[in-house]
Design an enzyme around this catalytic site. Structure first.
Site, PDB file in Angstrom:
ATOM      1  N   ARG A  57      20.167 -12.144  -5.005  1.00 33.04           N
ATOM      2  CA  ARG A  57      19.204 -12.139  -3.589  1.00 33.04           C
ATOM      3  C   ARG A  57      17.765 -12.495  -3.978  1.00 33.04           C
ATOM      4  O   ARG A  57      17.069 -12.641  -3.606  1.00 33.04           O
ATOM      5  CB  ARG A  57      19.351 -10.231  -3.461  1.00 33.04           C
ATOM      6  CG  ARG A  57      20.542  -9.990  -3.470  1.00 33.04           C
ATOM      7  CD  ARG A  57      21.299  -9.558  -2.006  1.00 33.04           C
ATOM      8  NE  ARG A  57      21.684 -11.143  -1.438  1.00 33.04           N
ATOM      9  CZ  ARG A  57      22.549 -11.427  -1.931  1.00 33.04           C
ATOM     10  NH1 ARG A  57      23.858 -10.770  -2.355  1.00 33.04           N
ATOM     11  NH2 ARG A  57      22.953 -12.653  -1.711  1.00 33.04           N
ATOM     12  N   GLN A  87      12.278   0.096   4.011  1.00 29.70           N
ATOM     13  CA  GLN A  87      12.897   0.325   2.381  1.00 29.70           C
ATOM     14  C   GLN A  87      13.479  -0.587   2.749  1.00 29.70           C
ATOM     15  O   GLN A  87      14.092  -1.095   0.925  1.00 29.70           O
ATOM     16  CB  GLN A  87      14.132   0.601   3.442  1.00 29.70           C
ATOM     17  CG  GLN A  87      14.026   2.202   4.802  1.00 29.70           C
ATOM     18  CD  GLN A  87      15.549   2.672   5.226  1.00 29.70           C
ATOM     19  OE1 GLN A  87      16.134   2.740   4.815  1.00 29.70           O
ATOM     20  NE2 GLN A  87      15.344   2.547   6.677  1.00 29.70           N
ATOM     21  N   ASP A  90      12.594  -6.956  -0.251  1.00 31.25           N
ATOM     22  CA  ASP A  90      12.192  -8.013  -0.370  1.00 31.25           C
ATOM     23  C   ASP A  90      10.616  -8.355  -0.710  1.00 31.25           C
ATOM     24  O   ASP A  90       9.890  -6.439  -0.257  1.00 31.25           O
ATOM     25  CB  ASP A  90      12.530  -9.026   0.580  1.00 31.25           C
ATOM     26  CG  ASP A  90      11.823  -8.515   2.444  1.00 31.25           C
ATOM     27  OD1 ASP A  90      10.749  -8.360   2.635  1.00 31.25           O
ATOM     28  OD2 ASP A  90      12.806  -8.099   3.215  1.00 31.25           O
ATOM     29  N   HIS A 105      12.813   1.888  -1.495  1.00 33.97           N
ATOM     30  CA  HIS A 105      13.568   1.873  -2.433  1.00 33.97           C
ATOM     31  C   HIS A 105      13.333   0.563  -3.680  1.00 33.97           C
ATOM     32  O   HIS A 105      14.205   0.011  -3.827  1.00 33.97           O
ATOM     33  CB  HIS A 105      14.264   0.806  -1.990  1.00 33.97           C
ATOM     34  CG  HIS A 105      15.054   2.643  -0.723  1.00 33.97           C
ATOM     35  ND1 HIS A 105      16.048   1.664   0.459  1.00 33.97           N
ATOM     36  CD2 HIS A 105      14.766   3.603  -0.918  1.00 33.97           C
ATOM     37  CE1 HIS A 105      16.455   3.211   1.450  1.00 33.97           C
ATOM     38  NE2 HIS A 105      15.966   4.604   0.250  1.00 33.97           N
ATOM     39  N   GLY A 170      14.092  -2.455  12.952  1.00 32.08           N
ATOM     40  CA  GLY A 170      15.294  -2.554  12.784  1.00 32.08           C
ATOM     41  C   GLY A 170      15.636  -2.245  10.613  1.00 32.08           C
ATOM     42  O   GLY A 170      15.808  -1.958  10.131  1.00 32.08           O
ATOM     43  N   THR A 171      15.912  -0.733  11.771  1.00 31.61           N
ATOM     44  CA  THR A 171      16.879   0.221  10.711  1.00 31.61           C
ATOM     45  C   THR A 171      17.840   0.934  11.294  1.00 31.61           C
ATOM     46  O   THR A 171      17.570   0.882  12.492  1.00 31.61           O
ATOM     47  CB  THR A 171      15.943   0.898   9.800  1.00 31.61           C
ATOM     48  OG1 THR A 171      16.902   2.061   8.592  1.00 31.61           O
ATOM     49  CG2 THR A 171      14.922   2.017  10.877  1.00 31.61           C
ATOM     50  N   SER A 172      18.987   1.427  10.718  1.00 35.90           N
ATOM     51  CA  SER A 172      20.294   1.521  11.491  1.00 35.90           C
ATOM     52  C   SER A 172      20.111   3.249  11.115  1.00 35.90           C
ATOM     53  O   SER A 172      20.158   3.836  11.758  1.00 35.90           O
ATOM     54  CB  SER A 172      21.103   1.285  10.082  1.00 35.90           C
ATOM     55  OG  SER A 172      21.027   1.475   9.180  1.00 35.90           O
TER      56      SER A 172
HETATM   57  N1  LIG Z   1      15.319  -7.398   3.056  1.00 35.77           N
HETATM   58  C1  LIG Z   1      16.047  -5.981   2.346  1.00 35.77           C
HETATM   59  O1  LIG Z   1      14.986  -6.115   1.636  1.00 35.77           O
HETATM   60  C2  LIG Z   1      17.432  -6.105   2.151  1.00 35.77           C
HETATM   61  C3  LIG Z   1      18.433  -6.448   2.701  1.00 35.77           C
HETATM   62  C4  LIG Z   1      18.691  -5.588   2.379  1.00 35.77           C
HETATM   63  C5  LIG Z   1      19.472  -4.788   2.398  1.00 35.77           C
HETATM   64  N2  LIG Z   1      18.598  -3.926   1.717  1.00 35.77           N
HETATM   65  C6  LIG Z   1      18.687  -2.304   1.765  1.00 35.77           C
HETATM   66  O2  LIG Z   1      19.207  -1.708   2.432  1.00 35.77           O
HETATM   67  C7  LIG Z   1      18.795  -0.673   3.128  1.00 35.77           C
HETATM   68  C8  LIG Z   1      19.380  -0.794   4.584  1.00 35.77           C
HETATM   69  O3  LIG Z   1      19.424   0.232   5.274  1.00 35.77           O
HETATM   70  P1  LIG Z   1      18.983  -0.425   6.318  1.00 35.77           P
HETATM   71  O4  LIG Z   1      18.361   0.961   8.004  1.00 35.77           O
HETATM   72  O5  LIG Z   1      17.447  -1.338   6.258  1.00 35.77           O
HETATM   73  O6  LIG Z   1      19.045  -1.530   6.793  1.00 35.77           O
HETATM   74  P2  LIG Z   1      20.863  -1.791   7.199  1.00 35.77           P
HETATM   75  O7  LIG Z   1      21.256  -2.825   7.581  1.00 35.77           O
HETATM   76  O8  LIG Z   1      21.832  -0.129   7.243  1.00 35.77           O
HETATM   77  O9  LIG Z   1      20.645  -1.951   9.009  1.00 35.77           O
HETATM   78  C9  LIG Z   1      19.931  -3.301   9.885  1.00 35.77           C
HETATM   79  C10 LIG Z   1      19.731  -2.752  10.870  1.00 35.77           C
HETATM   80  O10 LIG Z   1      18.368  -3.940  11.470  1.00 35.77           O
HETATM   81  C11 LIG Z   1      18.868  -4.377  12.682  1.00 35.77           C
HETATM   82  N3  LIG Z   1      19.142  -5.481  13.527  1.00 35.77           N
HETATM   83  C12 LIG Z   1      19.773  -6.622  12.644  1.00 35.77           C
HETATM   84  N4  LIG Z   1      18.915  -7.904  13.300  1.00 35.77           N
HETATM   85  C13 LIG Z   1      18.316  -7.301  13.334  1.00 35.77           C
HETATM   86  C14 LIG Z   1      16.829  -8.234  13.783  1.00 35.77           C
HETATM   87  N5  LIG Z   1      16.424  -9.745  13.983  1.00 35.77           N
HETATM   88  N6  LIG Z   1      15.735  -7.572  14.447  1.00 35.77           N
HETATM   89  C15 LIG Z   1      15.153  -5.786  14.303  1.00 35.77           C
HETATM   90  N7  LIG Z   1      16.546  -5.543  13.701  1.00 35.77           N
HETATM   91  C16 LIG Z   1      17.541  -6.039  13.787  1.00 35.77           C
HETATM   92  C17 LIG Z   1      20.130  -3.830  12.930  1.00 35.77           C
HETATM   93  O11 LIG Z   1      20.909  -3.144  14.330  1.00 35.77           O
HETATM   94  C18 LIG Z   1      20.325  -2.377  11.973  1.00 35.77           C
HETATM   95  O12 LIG Z   1      20.017  -1.263  12.973  1.00 35.77           O
HETATM   96  C19 LIG Z   1      17.690  -0.324   2.237  1.00 35.77           C
HETATM   97  O13 LIG Z   1      17.587   0.761   1.482  1.00 35.77           O
HETATM   98  C20 LIG Z   1      17.275  -1.076   1.787  1.00 35.77           C
HETATM   99  O14 LIG Z   1      16.392  -1.031   0.242  1.00 35.77           O
HETATM  100  C21 LIG Z   1      17.351  -4.256   1.947  1.00 35.77           C
END
Ligand SMILES: NC(=O)c1ccc[n+]([C@@H]2O[C@H](COP(=O)([O-])OP(=O)(O)OC[C@H]3O[C@@H](n4cnc5c(N)ncnc54)[C@H](O)[C@@H]3O)[C@@H](O)[C@H]2O)c1
Length: 228
Positions: A57, A87, A90, A105, A170-172
């Site tokens: 990652r 959350q 990155d 996180h 962009g969070t579920s």
């Molecule tokens: N980039 C990162 O830092 C990263 C990546 C993966 C996971 N995580 C970790 O995973 C956990 C995830 O929970 P979460 O709710 O952030 O993620 P999640 O994966 O549970 O949900 C992602 C959300 O993003 C939406 N989404 C997808 N593509 C999109 C776009 N182009 N624009 C806007 N929204 C979009 C989806 O519909 C969904 O609702 C966190 O604790 C985090 O630390 C972080």
């Protein structure tokens, strides 16, 4: 005085930069069961697999860039006091140039001691099994895993309570306690929720605007709504 805008961001804001969200369509994170790579039990069971997962990652993070959505949040600082509570692990908000960022996180570009959580180090390279902190215990990613305390939660609650406007991107809203932050905002403040698949109870909030769109174009719409 500028109004206080609080932005809660999740993995979706970084999706267009090329970082996969948490739960792909298959319910896995980059092909792994979430608990295998994001829990203390998973780390105890197979530390090398977990270290390697975050090494991958981290390597990938260093090859991607902030996207238009991260940049839009920087533009909002001309008109608002902007606090970002993310959350995400990155550093794309930092690289885009946002000023106030709280990582709920943890951070991929940091490591920490498995013995003393206060020993946190900058980390752009791999963490290997056998790499030790100054107190001679194994290093691990500086990430909050399932079942672990969220040390920044109190601070995030304080920030959220002061919001004049709340934006969620962009969070579920599935990962707790992060998802519960929305419950701390003052009654009736405007809330904007940007997500292509927004999951929120519309009836629970009086002043909710859902922007059903990806983060890059969704934040463009937000800018036109919030900046005259
Ligand atoms: N980039 C990162 O830092 C990263 C990546 C993966 C996971 N995580 C970790 O995973 C956990 C995830 O929970 P979460 O709710 O952030 O993620 P999640 O994966 O549970 O949900 C992602 C959300 O993003 C939406 N989404 C997808 N593509 C999109 C776009 N182009 N624009 C806007 N929204 C979009 C989806 O519909 C969904 O609702 C966190 O604790 C985090 O630390 C972080």
């Amino acid at each position: 005085m500028k109004k206080r805008l609080v932005v809660l961001t999740g993995a979706g804001i970084s999706a267009e930069s090329g970082i996969e969200t948490f739960r792909g369509a298959d319910g896995l994170w980059e092909g792994h069961d979430i608990y295998e790579v994001a829990s203390p039990q998973g780390f105890r069971a197979n530390p090398e697999l977990v270290l390697n997962f975050y090494n991958q990652r981290r390597k990938q993070l260093l090859t991607v860039s902030p996207n238009k959505a991260h940049e839009s949040l920087v533009k909002l600082e001309d008109s608002y006091h902007v606090d970002i509570v993310t959350q995400n692990v990155d550093d794309l908000h930092e690289r885009a140039g946002s000023t106030n960022i709280l990582h709920l996180h943890g951070e991929l570009l940091k490591s920490r001691s498995t013995f003393d959580p206060n020993l946190v180090y900058n980390c752009k390279k791999d963490i290997a099994y056998g790499n030790r902190c100054e107190k001679n215990s194994q290093l691990r990613p500086h990430i909050v895993w399932f079942g672990e305390d969220v040390p920044m939660l109190e601070k995030a609650i304080e920030i959220t309570k002061k919001a004049d406007i709340l934006v969620i991107i962009g969070t579920s809203m599935q990962v707790y306690p992060a998802a519960s932050l929305i419950d701390y905002v003052s009654k009736n403040i405007p809330i904007y929720f940007i997500d292509p698949k927004p999951v929120v109870n519309k009836n629970a909030f009086n002043n909710l605007t859902i922007i059903k769109d990806v983060a890059s174009s969704g934040t463009q719409q937000l800018l036109t709504m919030l900046i005259d």
